[in-house]
Design an enzyme around this catalytic site. Structure first.
Site, PDB file in Angstrom:
ATOM      1  N   GLU A 169       0.818  -1.225   0.000  1.00 45.26           N
ATOM      2  CA  GLU A 169       0.000   0.000   0.000  1.00 45.26           C
ATOM      3  C   GLU A 169       0.848   1.270   0.000  1.00 45.26           C
ATOM      4  OE1 GLU A 169      -2.975  -0.130   3.064  1.00 45.26           O
ATOM      5  OE2 GLU A 169      -3.924  -1.933   2.242  1.00 45.26           O
ATOM      6  N   GLU A 368      -4.972  -8.776   0.598  1.00 45.44           N
ATOM      7  CA  GLU A 368      -5.673  -8.437   1.843  1.00 45.44           C
ATOM      8  C   GLU A 368      -7.155  -8.304   1.554  1.00 45.44           C
ATOM      9  OE1 GLU A 368      -4.378  -5.083   4.184  1.00 45.44           O
ATOM     10  OE2 GLU A 368      -2.254  -5.572   3.835  1.00 45.44           O
TER      11      GLU A 368
END
Length: 472
Positions: A169, A368
């Site tokens: 991220e 995720e």
């Protein structure tokens, strides 16, 4: 009802993920101060219940027990991150720490011995604080220090790691540090953030270049948090607002890290508003072009819904993406109220189809996806097990749309849940729990939740029964 067995491809990766700063604890190996440890010292009141990352899930002392729990919950793969601050305790540079090397080699060997593939991520928000003092991701010196760290990890652990990832991220620290005040050092300055983003992308390319030189059998890629963007309506103003939001939040990292080039429309927009990074060279752009992700991790939690702005921008205020759109709250949306996120399972299908149609159907996996819930003690039975049927339903509903995406030809190789054992979540600490295994923080006792038992069955069967009439 039209229930059928949804079976996933052979050798599908079933697992979960966490990060060093969120799970390991400081330990005795030696470790440089991270930005999170410094921020806690400076502003402990910003952290839920004033819980720091000092101990977290104490994985550094309990890794053998934890690897067995991975096996007990059906893992054939698991994503860790390697702590830059632990590997280079002299503030992120200097000599490699032999105690850190020994810990990670022991951990990865234990995983391999249990037939759990090691997915190793190099950076998960945990900048050594002294490197932040040198400018963090705004600094070429820090980019070079990261490239050195990456090369050291490839050398020390290349024989044990199945897949590598440069960043988790990377958008997060840019948003948090430069736009939205949820990462240290809490600067509000888009242009500086654009520079940090560019150098993050350059660091990604340098790590891939270093990986190629090692000639390892593993692949290397990146993990991006991506949300499909939906306009409120098909009104041209709403559609344009969604397009611009998508450029900022999705294409900004996805295009250069996977295609090796920056979106022209985003570049033109930032140039118009004088927000392009100042420090970049033709050599940088060539390096980015020639060193792109070989595999892509997709973190999906919620969709992004936007509409055309209804109010005038304060041009005297800081430049922000929201100058061009407003968030839209869709009437009737389903929410995870604990986290404030919309639950929209079909979004995982839309995301995978975007990657298939626009990014060469690159090899990818869900890296995720998960549901954070507060006060899970409410759902414990008399034995102390959390009966989290809500999490099982959440996983099944998302997996059903992932299965549909695979049927449509998406090159999806696996599914990793966030997370394995309840772990420390940045400034939220342990407010919301995400794990397949519950953690009693005072005693560090681990107990497999009902969802952990389900996950083992899911992995063993490589699928589950589901009413496919629910898919739209």
């Amino acid at each position: 009802m039209n229930k059928q067995q949804l079976t996933f491809p052979e050798d599908f990766w079933w697992g979960s993920a966490w990060s060093a700063e969120q799970a390991e604890g400081r330990g005795e190996t030696g470790k440089a101060e991270t930005v999170w440890e410094r921020w806690y010292k400076e502003q402990p009141y910003r952290f839920y219940n004033r819980i720091s990352s000092e101990v977290t899930t104490d994985h550094i002392h309990r890794y053998k027990e934890d690897v067995q729990l991975m096996k007990d919950t059906g893992h054939n793969s698991f994503r860790v991150s390697i702590s830059w601050a632990r590997m280079f305790p002299n503030d992120g540079t200097g000599e490699v720490n032999p105690k850190a090397v020994a810990f990670y080699r022991d951990l990865f060997t234990e995983m391999n011995n249990k037939n759990i593939k090691v997915f190793a991520n190099l950076y998960h928000f945990d900048m050594p604080a002294k490197l932040q003092d040198k400018g963090g991701w705004e600094s070429r010196e820090v980019v070079d220090a990261y490239a050195n760290f990456a090369a050291a990890c490839f050398k020390e652990f290349g024989d044990l790691v199945y897949h590598w990832f440069t960043f988790n991220e990377p958008l997060g620290p840019i948003l948090g540090s430069y736009l939205e005040d949820f990462h240290y050092p809490n600067i509000i300055d888009f242009k500086r953030g654009a520079q940090a983003a560019f150098f993050t992308i350059l660091a990604h390319a340098k790590a891939i270049s270093a990986h190629k030189k090692q000639k390892l059998p593993s692949k290397i890629g990146v993990i991006l948090n991506l949300s499909p963007t939906f306009p409120r309506s098909q009104n041209p103003a709403d559609v344009q607002a969604a397009k611009i939001a998508d450029l900022f939040y999705t294409r900004s990292f996805l295009d250069p890290m996977v295609k090796g080039e920056f979106p022209e429309e985003l570049t033109a927009l930032l140039k118009e508003y004088n927000q392009l990074p100042a420090d970049y060279t033709a050599e940088d752009l060539t390096l980015i072009k020639e060193n792109t992700a070989q595999i892509l991790g997709l973190n999906y939690y919620e969709p992004r819904r936007v509409k055309a702005r209804l109010t005038t921008v304060n041009s005297a205020g800081p430049f922000l993406p929201e100058w061009f759109f407003e968030n839209h709250i869709m009437p009737g949306r389903r929410m995870n109220d604990y986290r404030g996120w919309e639950i929209y399972e079909k979004g995982i299908f839309d995301l995978c189809m975007d990657i298939k149609n626009n990014y060469g159907n690159i090899e990818a996996f869900i890296s995720e996806n998960g549901m954070g819930v507060a006060d899970e003690e409410r759902f414990m039975d008399e034995t102390g097990q959390v009966i989290d049927d809500y999490r099982i339903t959440y996983i099944q509903d998302h997996l059903a749309y992932l299965w549909k995406a695979i049927q449509e030809g998406c090159n999806i190789k696996g599914y990793h849940l966030w997370t394995f054992i309840d772990c420390w979540s940045w400034i939220n600490s342990y407010k919301n729990r995400y794990g397949l295994v519950s953690l009693d923080l005072p005693t560090q006792k681990r107990t497999i939740k009902k969802s952990g038992e389900f996950y083992k069955q899911l992995s063993d069967q490589n699928g589950f029964n589901y009413d496919i009439d629910l898919l739209v």
